[in-house]
Design an enzyme around this catalytic site. Structure first.
Site, mmCIF file in Angstrom:
data_model
loop_
_atom_site.group_PDB
_atom_site.id
_atom_site.type_symbol
_atom_site.label_atom_id
_atom_site.label_comp_id
_atom_site.label_asym_id
_atom_site.label_seq_id
_atom_site.Cartn_x
_atom_site.Cartn_y
_atom_site.Cartn_z
ATOM 1 N N HIS A 131 115.392 30.215 10.558
ATOM 2 C CA HIS A 131 115.576 31.814 10.640
ATOM 3 C C HIS A 131 116.769 31.793 11.655
ATOM 4 C CE1 HIS A 131 111.590 32.054 9.014
ATOM 5 N NE2 HIS A 131 111.291 31.729 10.384
ATOM 6 N N LYS A 137 108.999 27.150 4.067
ATOM 7 C CA LYS A 137 108.694 26.223 5.310
ATOM 8 C C LYS A 137 107.258 26.160 6.089
ATOM 9 C CE LYS A 137 109.653 28.568 9.133
ATOM 10 N NZ LYS A 137 108.590 28.367 10.029
ATOM 11 N N ASP A 167 112.656 31.648 2.985
ATOM 12 C CA ASP A 167 112.848 32.261 4.513
ATOM 13 C C ASP A 167 112.833 33.628 4.988
ATOM 14 O OD1 ASP A 167 114.408 32.306 6.975
ATOM 15 O OD2 ASP A 167 114.296 30.748 6.909
ATOM 16 N N HIS A 168 111.736 33.669 5.158
ATOM 17 C CA HIS A 168 111.625 34.922 4.883
ATOM 18 C C HIS A 168 112.033 36.321 5.804
ATOM 19 C CE1 HIS A 168 108.862 34.364 8.934
ATOM 20 N NE2 HIS A 168 108.717 35.525 9.121
HETATM 21 C C1 BG6 Z 1 107.768 32.068 11.151
HETATM 22 C C2 BG6 Z 1 107.143 31.217 12.516
HETATM 23 O O1 BG6 Z 1 107.950 31.124 10.238
HETATM 24 O O2 BG6 Z 1 107.659 33.366 11.814
HETATM 25 C C3 BG6 Z 1 105.858 31.947 13.347
HETATM 26 O O3 BG6 Z 1 106.588 30.333 12.056
HETATM 27 C C4 BG6 Z 1 106.610 33.456 13.539
HETATM 28 O O4 BG6 Z 1 105.913 30.712 14.113
HETATM 29 C C5 BG6 Z 1 106.954 33.975 12.606
HETATM 30 O O5 BG6 Z 1 105.879 33.265 14.427
HETATM 31 C C6 BG6 Z 1 108.327 35.512 13.114
HETATM 32 O O6 BG6 Z 1 108.270 35.794 11.956
HETATM 33 P P1 BG6 Z 1 108.521 38.168 11.561
HETATM 34 O O7 BG6 Z 1 108.357 37.826 11.029
HETATM 35 O O8 BG6 Z 1 106.984 38.062 12.220
HETATM 36 O O9 BG6 Z 1 109.021 37.437 13.421
#
Ligand code: BG6
Length: 482
Positions: free
Chosen positions: A235, A143, A172-173
């Site tokens: 997300h 993304k 989408d992690h």
């Molecule tokens: C990313 C966003 O996809 O996800 C960031 O671009 C955000 O802005 C991050 O901080 C949050 O990921 P996680 O895994 O730390 O909750």
């Protein structure tokens, strides 16, 4: 169990994501014995550096971001042995022959596009023209997948010119997070919840993804995106889909993604007064280190939101009468991602109203302290008569399952292994991404057309007051951000 032998090319191999997440994640899989010994990882980027210098760079990155308490030198050296580098021009011809020479036959080939989306089409075309791919090759894209429906359609078209949908892994992690998968296990592995999982029994659902960090060094990207594009469109939308979807017939990629797509398509347009946007102020204790949003992004007139809270509805039989409240923001009082299913009141209290009434809440904690809690009502112990209190049935994974139960596999490592295994279940399909933009676009256009300005909120707070009011108007409250 080790995955099949593979060659993985990381375009953008010197970039932030490669150094912070992808390569340290691969190293952890290597240490866990999941990467076959002969797996070959190739970093590719524009910079002309030697292979030795690249290995040094990645060694430093793994030591800094590896998340391993004590890095085993012998293992690190063994991992770096199988790491190569090519300088390559995504828009020209430099480096492509060298890359081809490095790649082996008869192993899975995966190409990770950890680069700006504007290069996706160029990379896809060159991979094809140089004969680097076959029907079993996979590409992985990050993304942001577009910034609206039109750009997402264009990206999908650029990739589809050279690859089948079954070869495209859109990351989408959040889908790689342990508890997100547990959400599906809880819903579809137990008899207890699914019969209650609808408007008849669920009063409302809350999804909160709160962060304490600000925009950091990503101001330029973030100011053009905002929380809606950066977090909600992807997300939060994915979390909403997993909660709201109908049971898929099988846990397989298309069965799951078909059901998610139906949810996105059933989302109602959001009324402007059901949305609150905010922008964080400076940290009063340390304004130099943590300035306000506009200073951080170097845009004194910015109208981009670093916080968003909204109420939305899914127009289908299961959910028509259950609102979904979504909230996410930066520089909030705690890092906390939680989904709460708030059940309805019992229809009648046999103990009388003075005993107190409590609601069952199923909360699924994504991070930190991953776990699931179910709030149940019991009698307050002691001789004080029939007074009711709430106690949690608590399954914090680290407590219930020991240290192994805690999420010690980063989302990226899990997802990269899924790419090599050829399992697309936890990746977004092209039509899903487009549907999500189709829902998001009119909301963003509404702000642009009405000159809407986000409301200021204090650093370390739970967002602007208007966010709490959004709930209160409906006689509800946000769960505390802790
Ligand atoms: C990313 C966003 O996809 O996800 C960031 O671009 C955000 O802005 C991050 O901080 C949050 O990921 P996680 O895994 O730390 O909750």
């Amino acid at each position: 169990i080790p995955v099949d032998p593979f060659d993985l090319v990381i375009f953008g191999g010197t970039g932030d994501l490669a150094r912070r997440k992808i390569l340290p994640g691969l190293f952890r899989r290597f240490c866990a014995g999941q990467m076959p010994d002969n797996a070959h990882v190739i970093g590719a980027a524009r910079t002309e550096i030697s292979e030795a210098a690249y290995r040094d760079m990645i060694r430093d990155a793994i030591l800094e971001f590896g998340g391993v308490e004590k890095t085993d030198e012998a293992q690190l050296s063994a991992f770096l042995q199988n790491l190569s580098y090519v300088a390559i021009d995504a828009r020209g011809e430099t480096g492509w022959r060298d890359l081809k020479a490095l790649m082996r036959r008869k192993v899975v080939r995966a190409f990770y596009f950890s680069v700006a989306p504007s290069l996706f089409g160029d990379l896809a075309e060159r991979l094809n023209n140089h004969g680097l791919t076959d029907h079993n090759s996979r590409i992985v894209v990050e993304k942001p997948f577009g910034r609206d429906l039109e750009t997402a359609q264009k990206l999908n078209g650029d990739l589809a010119a050279f690859f089948e949908e079954s070869q495209i892994y859109r990351i989408d992690h959040y889908l790689g997070k342990e508890t997100v998968q547990n959400l599906m296990a809880v819903r579809f592995g137990n008899m207890l919840f699914e019969p209650l999982w609808n408007s008849q029994f669920v009063d409302h659902i809350q999804i909160t993804v709160a962060e304490t960090v600000g925009v950091g060094g990503r101001g330029e990207y973030y100011d053009k995106s905002g929380a809606m594009r950066d977090m909600v469109q992807n997300h939060l939308m994915q979390l909403l889909c997993l909660i709201a979807m109908e049971p898929p017939a099988r846990f397989d990629p298309d069965a799951v993604r078909d059901e998610k797509l139906k949810v996105i398509r059933a989302l109602e347009p959001v009324e402007p007064h059901h949305i609150v946007r905010g922008q964080y102020g400076a940290d009063v204790d340390d304004p130099d280190e943590h300035p306000d949003y506009r200073t951080a992004v170097d845009n004194p007139k910015s109208k981009t939101e670093s916080f968003i809270a909204m109420k939305t509805h899914i127009a289908n039989w299961r959910w028509a009468a259950t609102p979904f409240y979504l909230r996410t923001g930066k520089r909030l009082c705690a890092r906390s991602s939680e989904i709460s299913i708030v059940f309805k009141d019992t229809p009648h209290s046999i103990f009388g109203e003075e005993a107190g009434r409590h609601r069952n809440v199923l909360s699924i904690r994504l991070q930190p302290n991953e776990g699931i809690k179910l709030g149940v009502t019991i009698k307050e112990p002691g001789p004080g008569g029939m007074r009711l209190i709430d106690v949690p049935l608590d399954m914090t994974f680290a407590d219930a399952l020991g240290p192994e139960g805690a999420d010690n596999v980063d989302a990226y490592e899990r997802l990269i292994m899924d790419v090599i295994r050829g399992n697309q279940t936890l990746f977004m399909r092209g039509d899903e991404v487009e549907a999500a933009w189709a829902w998001t676009d009119p909301i963003i256009e509404g702000w642009t057309n009405s000159n809407d300005v986000p409301k200021p909120y204090d650093s370390h707070s739970a967002g602007p007051d208007a966010s709490a009011q959004l709930m209160r108007r409906d006689g509800r409250e946000w769960r505390e951000v802790t």
